[in-house]
Design an enzyme around this catalytic site. Structure first.
Site, PDB file in Angstrom:
ATOM      1  N   ASP A 146       0.841  -1.205   0.000  1.00 60.12           N
ATOM      2  CA  ASP A 146       0.000   0.000   0.000  1.00 60.12           C
ATOM      3  C   ASP A 146       0.877   1.256   0.000  1.00 60.12           C
ATOM      4  OD1 ASP A 146       0.886  -0.190   2.590  1.00 60.12           O
ATOM      5  OD2 ASP A 146      -1.083   0.030   3.531  1.00 60.12           O
ATOM      6  N   SER A 147       2.219   1.055  -0.004  1.00 61.44           N
ATOM      7  CA  SER A 147       3.132   2.171  -0.252  1.00 61.44           C
ATOM      8  C   SER A 147       2.898   2.735  -1.655  1.00 61.44           C
ATOM      9  CB  SER A 147       4.590   1.728  -0.090  1.00 61.44           C
ATOM     10  OG  SER A 147       4.824   0.523  -0.793  1.00 61.44           O
ATOM     11  N   ASP A 201      -1.142  -6.066  -0.233  1.00 59.40           N
ATOM     12  CA  ASP A 201      -1.594  -5.423   1.005  1.00 59.40           C
ATOM     13  C   ASP A 201      -3.094  -5.177   1.000  1.00 59.40           C
ATOM     14  OD1 ASP A 201       0.414  -4.994   2.898  1.00 59.40           O
ATOM     15  OD2 ASP A 201       1.167  -3.206   1.889  1.00 59.40           O
ATOM     16  N   LYS A 257      -1.472  -9.337   2.779  1.00 64.46           N
ATOM     17  CA  LYS A 257      -0.770  -8.881   3.990  1.00 64.46           C
ATOM     18  C   LYS A 257      -1.659  -7.875   4.694  1.00 64.46           C
ATOM     19  CE  LYS A 257       3.046  -5.987   3.914  1.00 64.46           C
ATOM     20  NZ  LYS A 257       2.549  -4.802   4.662  1.00 64.46           N
ATOM     21  N   GLU A 309      -1.789  -5.323   8.532  1.00 68.30           N
ATOM     22  CA  GLU A 309      -1.007  -4.801   9.653  1.00 68.30           C
ATOM     23  C   GLU A 309      -1.712  -5.097  10.980  1.00 68.30           C
ATOM     24  OE1 GLU A 309      -0.265  -0.613   9.009  1.00 68.30           O
ATOM     25  OE2 GLU A 309       0.759  -0.983   7.094  1.00 68.30           O
ATOM     26  N   GLU A 317       8.864  -4.246  10.805  1.00 67.48           N
ATOM     27  CA  GLU A 317       9.325  -2.965  10.256  1.00 67.48           C
ATOM     28  C   GLU A 317       9.882  -2.061  11.341  1.00 67.48           C
ATOM     29  OE1 GLU A 317       6.682  -1.032   7.485  1.00 67.48           O
ATOM     30  OE2 GLU A 317       7.901   0.794   7.433  1.00 67.48           O
TER      31      GLU A 317
HETATM   32  O1  KIV Z   1       3.536  -1.144   1.649  1.00 65.89           O
HETATM   33  C1  KIV Z   1       4.733  -1.485   1.754  1.00 65.89           C
HETATM   34  O2  KIV Z   1       5.584  -1.159   0.920  1.00 65.89           O
HETATM   35  C2  KIV Z   1       5.112  -2.282   2.905  1.00 65.89           C
HETATM   36  C3  KIV Z   1       6.572  -2.575   3.106  1.00 65.89           C
HETATM   37  C4  KIV Z   1       7.273  -1.382   3.616  1.00 65.89           C
HETATM   38  C5  KIV Z   1       6.774  -3.744   3.980  1.00 65.89           C
HETATM   39  O3  KIV Z   1       4.284  -2.673   3.667  1.00 65.89           O
END
Ligand code: KIV
Length: 271
Positions: free
Chosen positions: A51-52, A90, A120, A122, A189
């Site tokens: 989600d980055s 994510d 994934k 959090e 992280e």
């Molecule tokens: O969204 C992302 O890029 C991440 C990584 C930093 C692990 O969750």
């Protein structure tokens, strides 16, 4: 994904076996077809459609604004490029925190609409019910502990997490809960290296570190950071392997100059 392809695919089981053998796991983010194709062909073990994307693709300050539809678009583009690596997507902010029904529905959309191999999300204890429901539906789940960017407004800063004993103890407990709930791996992280080592040694599932030292079972970096596309973001944990910012800027400046000077296109480049 074609079932007839002869290529050896990496699965969640492969990366669990890698931990057992002490073989480190490489993971990188990707958000589009072209880069995903390059990374897969280069031999990366895992691609994370993170989600980055909210930051590096859409230009938002945080990961909070990206939507499930937008994550699905990025994941579909990545999955079209993949022959061998494992692809994890994510769940974005707001698509799993409310309750486990919503979390399961979001995870199912990702799997059904993108061909992804895992999701994934959090969080620790607070996410366990949702993780159990998603895993029970046959969807592999990767956890994410430590600095969890979707909670940035709770933390207030992006500094190292779990330096104090209370938070470190919670993280250790959360890691075990994720494993018991059926996660096949977890991201750690921005936590102290000795804590990441302790957690990695206490778990049978692999840990993938970012800013969490060398003892994690694998490492992940955001592609824009490690390729030097970003210039402003230079945390201590980041190793920059290229300076694409400089290279792309000079290539585009040369192109502009060639167009302005009428050097481009030349005769050989014309019909
Ligand atoms: O969204 C992302 O890029 C991440 C990584 C930093 C692990 O969750």
């Amino acid at each position: 994904m074609s079932v007839n392809k002869e290529v050896k695919r990496i699965t969640t089981h492969t990366i669990q076996k890698m931990k057992l053998k002490g073989e480190k796991i490489s993971m990188i983010t990707a958000y589009d077809f072209s880069f995903a194709k390059l990374f897969d062909a280069a031999g990366i073990d895992v691609i994370l459609v993170g989600d980055s994307a909210s930051n590096v693709m859409a230009g938002h300050e945080t990961t909070l604004p990206i939507t499930l539809d937008q994550m699905i678009y990025h994941a579909q583009s990545v999955l079209r490029a993949i022959d061998h690596c494992l692809v994890v997507v994510d769940l974005p902010f707001g698509t799993y925190q409310s309750n486990s029904d919503i979390a399961l529905a979001s995870a199912i959309r990702i799997m059904k609409e993108t061909d992804a191999h895992a999701i994934k999300l959090e969080g620790g204890e607070e996410a366990i019910d949702s993780i159990k429901r998603i895993v029970a539906a046959g969807i592999p789940v990767m956890g994410h502990l430590g600095l969890t960017p979707q909670s940035i407004y709770k933390f207030g800063t992006y500094t190292v997490r779990a330096k104090e004993e209370e938070e470190a103890n919670k993280l250790k407990k959360d890691a075990l809960l994720l494993q018991e709930a059926g996660c096949f791996a977890t991201v750690l992280e921005k936590i102290p290296a000795n804590l990441a080592k302790e957690v990695s040694e206490s778990l049978t599932i692999p840990t993938i570190g970012i800013g969490a030292g060398n003892a994690c079972d694998g490492q992940v970096l955001v592609m824009h950071d490690m390729l030097g596309i970003n210039t402003e973001f230079k945390p201590r944990f980041l190793r920059q392997y290229l300076n694409l910012h400089e290279q792309i800027t000079s290539a585009v400046q040369q192109y502009i100059a060639d167009v302005k000077s009428k050097d481009f296109p030349n005769e050989k480049e014309s019909y």
